[in-house]
Design a protein around this motif. Structure first.
Motif, mmCIF file in Angstrom:
data_model
loop_
_atom_site.group_PDB
_atom_site.id
_atom_site.type_symbol
_atom_site.label_atom_id
_atom_site.label_comp_id
_atom_site.label_asym_id
_atom_site.label_seq_id
_atom_site.Cartn_x
_atom_site.Cartn_y
_atom_site.Cartn_z
ATOM 1 N N ASP A 71 8.727 58.476 18.070
ATOM 2 C CA ASP A 71 8.786 57.250 18.869
ATOM 3 C C ASP A 71 7.508 56.435 18.694
ATOM 4 O OD1 ASP A 71 11.200 57.758 19.812
ATOM 5 O OD2 ASP A 71 10.619 58.126 21.897
ATOM 6 N N SER A 90 0.153 50.031 22.360
ATOM 7 C CA SER A 90 0.898 50.877 23.278
ATOM 8 C C SER A 90 1.340 52.173 22.601
ATOM 9 C CB SER A 90 2.089 50.116 23.844
ATOM 10 O OG SER A 90 3.015 49.862 22.835
ATOM 11 N N MET A 120 -1.304 54.712 23.173
ATOM 12 C CA MET A 120 -1.240 55.222 24.532
ATOM 13 C C MET A 120 -0.133 56.251 24.645
ATOM 14 S SD MET A 120 -0.554 53.085 27.889
ATOM 15 C CE MET A 120 -1.794 53.482 29.032
ATOM 16 N N TRP A 121 1.014 55.926 24.079
ATOM 17 C CA TRP A 121 2.159 56.825 24.174
ATOM 18 C C TRP A 121 1.821 58.169 23.545
ATOM 19 C CZ3 TRP A 121 5.518 59.369 20.918
ATOM 20 C CH2 TRP A 121 6.684 59.850 21.531
ATOM 21 N N GLU A 126 -0.793 60.238 25.436
ATOM 22 C CA GLU A 126 -0.314 60.800 26.695
ATOM 23 C C GLU A 126 0.772 61.862 26.457
ATOM 24 O OE1 GLU A 126 0.434 57.751 29.587
ATOM 25 O OE2 GLU A 126 -1.724 57.431 29.769
ATOM 26 N N HIS A 127 1.133 62.065 25.198
ATOM 27 C CA HIS A 127 2.110 63.116 24.900
ATOM 28 C C HIS A 127 1.479 64.256 24.120
ATOM 29 C CE1 HIS A 127 4.873 60.052 26.172
ATOM 30 N NE2 HIS A 127 5.818 60.944 26.223
ATOM 31 N N TYR A 170 0.548 67.000 25.114
ATOM 32 C CA TYR A 170 1.048 68.303 25.557
ATOM 33 C C TYR A 170 2.197 68.773 24.672
ATOM 34 C CZ TYR A 170 4.755 65.589 27.729
ATOM 35 O OH TYR A 170 5.788 64.741 27.942
ATOM 36 N N LYS A 171 2.818 67.856 23.959
ATOM 37 C CA LYS A 171 3.914 68.272 23.082
ATOM 38 C C LYS A 171 3.389 68.928 21.819
ATOM 39 C CE LYS A 171 7.606 65.353 24.361
ATOM 40 N NZ LYS A 171 8.667 64.488 23.861
ATOM 41 N N ASN A 215 0.803 72.967 23.815
ATOM 42 C CA ASN A 215 1.230 73.071 25.211
ATOM 43 C C ASN A 215 0.190 73.695 26.129
ATOM 44 O OD1 ASN A 215 1.580 75.512 24.098
ATOM 45 N ND2 ASN A 215 3.551 75.948 25.068
ATOM 46 N N ARG A 226 -4.249 61.514 30.104
ATOM 47 C CA ARG A 226 -4.034 60.202 30.693
ATOM 48 C C ARG A 226 -5.044 59.228 30.098
ATOM 49 N NH1 ARG A 226 0.022 58.405 34.173
ATOM 50 N NH2 ARG A 226 -0.730 56.694 35.448
ATOM 51 N N LEU A 227 -4.544 58.117 29.617
ATOM 52 C CA LEU A 227 -5.419 57.154 28.962
ATOM 53 C C LEU A 227 -5.677 55.966 29.879
ATOM 54 C CD1 LEU A 227 -6.706 56.339 26.149
ATOM 55 C CD2 LEU A 227 -4.694 54.947 25.867
ATOM 56 N N ASN A 228 -6.929 55.614 30.000
ATOM 57 C CA ASN A 228 -7.262 54.342 30.640
ATOM 58 C C ASN A 228 -7.418 53.335 29.511
ATOM 59 O OD1 ASN A 228 -8.534 52.111 31.713
ATOM 60 N ND2 ASN A 228 -9.664 53.312 33.212
ATOM 61 N N PHE A 229 -6.444 52.451 29.384
ATOM 62 C CA PHE A 229 -6.400 51.585 28.221
ATOM 63 C C PHE A 229 -7.563 50.604 28.191
ATOM 64 C CE2 PHE A 229 -4.863 48.178 25.521
ATOM 65 C CZ PHE A 229 -4.353 48.901 24.463
#
Lengths: 818, 57
Positions: free
Chosen positions: A60, A114, A117-118, A121-122, A124-125, A128, A134-137
């Protein structure tokens, strides 16, 4: 093999498509040999990232934006982050840890869209053991929650690097957590002042409207007392900073602008309490809270902070955090402050020398451009000195430290007294508004005394009323509002145009500049690009292809320039290839011997030494071609210098040798002073001398070698091609793309002076009207309540309107870029 | 007319609630990253994938 997402992009033939773009990062591919299915990649690194993402079902990433990735051509060395295995260093980076659950925050300069960012923030995939990220853009800070016992910090950093988001790790910045709560305090204060101001206004309205008849006594009583209760937090909490700065000023025996403001606030408040408690009037609490609210708003508007930019970096953030030290037991990672003399350090390609040392082994080929301004790397022989801040290029190097980090040649610059003073405090103390407020205060006091004397003879009962209302009306808040709103709007306009100021005091300094000093390497010339002419044999297409094959693997700037000039070719492969740092390349391809390097290296007879420095010779079998390199000035430079030459004195300080003196003399003119082979300290002293002769200096530089001059000058501007790169401590950062705006920046800063002057006159007129009521003892709360917002509104409209109009005429972009 | 007392006090209390909400927002760093939040809301499938991911493991 992973399953490959085939949905997008039509199939392209690898051989026919001459320049495919990388599916990951969008860079044009040098050759189309790296691909998966129908997706081409510019390098193995990009393909690897794609594979990782594809394996973890994260494709994605490519759907949110096309080519979101960051080019991987510059690979990161495997053990670059081995120092993260050192527990002491790790501890300093942790934000929180309970022994297992750990939180860490990284600054990631590469974040831009973006998709970034996506993906971040993923995380963990992919792994694990990462619980959450968490991103502060806005600040480009990634906060990662992870389980320390299952995954090491180094693994996480390396994961970030493999997917193309190398974090910027600096202990200096990790230790120096900015006081976020301080700026939040101001916003709370503004919120409280706004709340109280609104409610006080609402409850004052019945009294305004009733005019002469007066409202029913019971309600007047209720409203006035509620107002008083609401005014208490405004006076004691929201306005507290005015009292604090005023008191600080008085302690240092100087009257700053906050002093008369504080005086006006105190008098307004006490008189209002008196009136309300004795039931003789309704007080001026509405005006008082309004003023506090608007002044705080102005202060917040001019305190623009750019969270992802730092103006206070010194050499510590440029230097590595830790280096590999060779000990009897093997290689050990040691943090920089623990480094001692006689430690033996191993450096790899692109690593920075942490302290002055002696070369023990390996071929030292040191790029000093950032610390001295010399544009071409130098070769250093065994047992010779290398200086802190230089960057090793090429192979591995072993050095012995001979001076501690803080005592090194470059770092000792920071011991100079120029670095001990606080520039913004100094700027602020000399500011025009403080000067004006001083006169203002004296005029006001003498007027107050005159009024008091007049009423003593005519109607002694009116003394207190008239004098206090005079002091209430004549609060110089209009002056304060003028400067804060003008500066606030200018800072906004500048930042929309890629010019970031450290704080508002710099604007006034910019307006006073009369002498502009430039650095050469990286400032006037663009590092990394070269322009050249060639003489001798003209290369055929086949020869160009062979030459490309030969220069492609080399890291030397001239090789890179040649490769860029030839353009994209297919690498044919060499049967022998050898590079001698500082001399040249010797290679055989398709049975042709190719030599690239200095005149001597390729065996050219009669080469003049002077030419040799700026030329590279190519010899294919017996045919020789000479390429003469010329520095490439930034596109905007000739125009900017021509414009600045009309109004300002100009100088050039270069750390480089003077082989380009002629070219630079043409660029500037004969009036300008051009100095070469200047050490960082020389530059600082030069600025200092000019200042002693009354000059107001603006210094424009880019590297650590300019750090001293930037600090000493009245305004130090750092020019950078990438805002997220390292920039030395300075007053302002200018994006090199917007360099041509520089003369207009100065014009706009000058215009701001006139704007402040004009709106000051407007506010003076209001003051005179208000005073004419006050001296006669007629100032009713209604008049005060009308005058106050009207004048404030007027000032906000004049200042922001005028700055925006002038900025628009000077070709500034007014709209925000995002 | 004494209803006015009640109304005035109620209105101040309501305004006070808004002030409290504002301070809470600032404290909760909701104003720190305004761009990020607008992007994050467009990444729609987040929850679903989290569940699947954990289910597999």
């Amino acid at each position: 093999m992973p399953a490959i997402d085939e949905k997008e992009h039509s199939v392209q033939e690898p051989r026919n498509a001459r320049r495919a773009t990388c599916y990951h990062c969008g860079t044009p591919c040098i050759n189309n040999s790296i691909f998966i299915g129908n997706k081409f990649f510019c390098c193995e690194g990009c393909r690897l990232v794609y594979e990782i993402l594809n394996d973890n079902g994260l494709c994605d990433y490519y759907k949110l934006q096309s080519h979101p990735g960051i080019t991987q051509i510059k690979a990161v060395r495997n053990d670059k982050y081995s120092y993260l295995d050192n527990e002491d260093i790790r501890k300093q980076l942790y934000k929180f840890t309970d022994g297992d659950y750990t939180i860490v925050t990284f600054y990631i300069p590469g974040v831009h869209c973006s998709s970034c960012m996506w993906l971040l923030e993923h995380l963990y995939k992919v792994n694990n053991n990462i619980i959450e990220s968490r991103l502060n853009f806005t600040t480009k800070e990634l906060t990662i929650h992870f389980s320390k016992n299952k995954v090491s910090l180094r693994n996480i950093v390396e994961l970030l690097i493999t997917i193309g988001y190398e974090p910027y790790i600096s202990l200096a910045e990790a230790n120096n957590k900015q006081s976020k709560s301080y700026s939040r305090q101001k916003i709370y204060k503004l919120g409280v002042a706004g709340f109280c101001f609104g409610n006080i206004m609402m409850m004052s309205f019945p009294e305004y409207l009733s005019h002469n008849t007066g409202i029913e006594q019971q309600y007047a009583y209720l409203f006035r007392h509620l107002n008083l209760i609401l005014a208490i937090p405004v006076f004691f909490y929201s306005a507290s900073e005015f009292f604090i700065t005023a008191w600080k000023g008085i302690k240092q025996k100087s009257l700053n602008i906050d002093a008369p403001v504080a005086l006006a606030l105190i008098i307004t408040f006490t008189r209002s309490i008196y009136e309300i408690l004795t039931n003789t009037g309704s007080g001026y609490l509405d005006s008082m809270s309004g003023i506090v609210f608007f002044m705080l708003a102005g202060r917040i508007a001019q305190e623009r902070t750019y969270r992802s930019i730092s103006f206070h970096r010194d050499y510590k953030s440029y230097f590595p955090i830790a280096v590999n030290v060779l000990t009897s037991t093997g290689i050990e990672s040691k943090s920089l402050q623990d480094l001692k003399e006689n430690d033996i350090v191993q450096l790899h390609n692109d690593e920075i020398i942490p302290a002055d040392s002696v070369v023990l082994g390996g071929k030292a080929y040191i790029d000093y451009s950032f610390v001295t301004g010399e544009s071409v790397p130098v070769t250093v022989k065994l047992n010779e000195m290398v200086y802190a801040g230089g960057k090793q290029t090429g192979e591995q190097l072993v050095i012995k430290i001979i001076r501690p980090v803080a005592g090194s040649y470059l770092t000792s610059l920071w011991n100079h007294h120029a670095f001990t003073k606080n520039k913004s405090e100094k700027n602020d103390a000399g500011s025009v508004i403080h000067l004006l407020s001083k006169y203002f205060t004296w005029v006001l006091f003498s007027l107050a005394i005159c009024t008091a004397i007049y009423w003593t003879y005519n109607d002694p009962a009116k003394i207190i009323t008239s004098v206090t209302s005079m002091l209430i009306v004549a609060c110089p808040c209009a002056l304060l509002l003028t400067s804060t709103f003008t500066n606030g709007n200018l800072l906004r306009i500048f930042s929309n145009n890629g010019f970031f100021l450290r704080d508002a005091t710099v604007i006034e300094q910019l307006a006073g500049i009369d002498h502009v000093v430039f650095d050469k390497t990286g400032t006037i010339t663009q590092s990394g690009t070269n322009h050249f002419t060639y003489t001798g044999h003209t290369l055929s297409e086949d020869e160009k292809e062979m030459l490309f094959t030969v220069v492609c693997p080399s890291k030397h700037p001239y090789s890179k320039a040649l490769a860029a000039w030839i353009g994209v070719r297919i690498i044919t492969g060499t049967s022998a290839w050898k590079e001698t740092p500082g001399r040249g390349i010797d290679a055989i391809t398709n049975g042709n011997r190719i030599l690239v390097g200095s005149g001597k290296f390729i065996g050219m007879p009669n080469v003049r030494i002077k030419d040799d420095k700026t030329a590279v010779y190519v010899r294919i079998n017996d045919k020789i071609t000479a390429f003469n390199f010329l520095p490439v000035f930034r596109d905007a430079i000739p125009g900017v210098i021509r414009l600045l030459n009309r109004r300002y004195k100009l100088s050039l300080l270069s750390g480089d040798n003077d082989k380009q003196r002629e070219l630079l003399t043409n660029l500037f003119d004969h009036k300008s002073e051009l100095l070469f082979e200047q050490s960082p300290l020389d530059k600082l002293h030069y600025i200092e001398t000019l200042q002693q002769n009354g000059g107001k200096i603006m210094m424009i530089g880019d590297g650590l070698n300019d750090a001293g001059a930037l600090q000493q000058s009245n305004v130090g501007i750092t020019l950078t091609d990438d805002i997220n790169n390292f920039t030395p401590s300075c007053d302002a950062i200018l994006d090199a793309k917007n360099f041509e705006l520089l003369p207009n920046v100065l014009k706009l800063a000058k215009a701001s002076r006139y704007i402040i002057g004009c709106s000051f006159i407007v506010s003076a007129i209001y003051n005179i009207i208000g005073l004419s009521f006050a001296v006669r003892g007629l100032l009713s709360p209604v008049i005060a309540a009308i005058l106050m917002p009207l004048s404030t509104l007027c000032i906000i409209v004049i200042t922001t309107g005028a700055t925006s109009i002038i900025a628009g005429r000077l070709n500034f972009t007014l709209k925000s870029r995002d | 007319m004494s209803a006015l007392y009640v109304v005035v006090i109620v209105s101040i209390c309501v305004a006070g609630l808004f002030l409290a909400a504002f301070i809470w927002n600032v404290k909760d760093s909701q104003y720190e990253d305004q761009k990020g939040a607008s992007m994050r809301m467009l990444h729609d499938d987040e929850y679903q994938k989290t569940v699947n991911n954990q289910g597999q493991k």
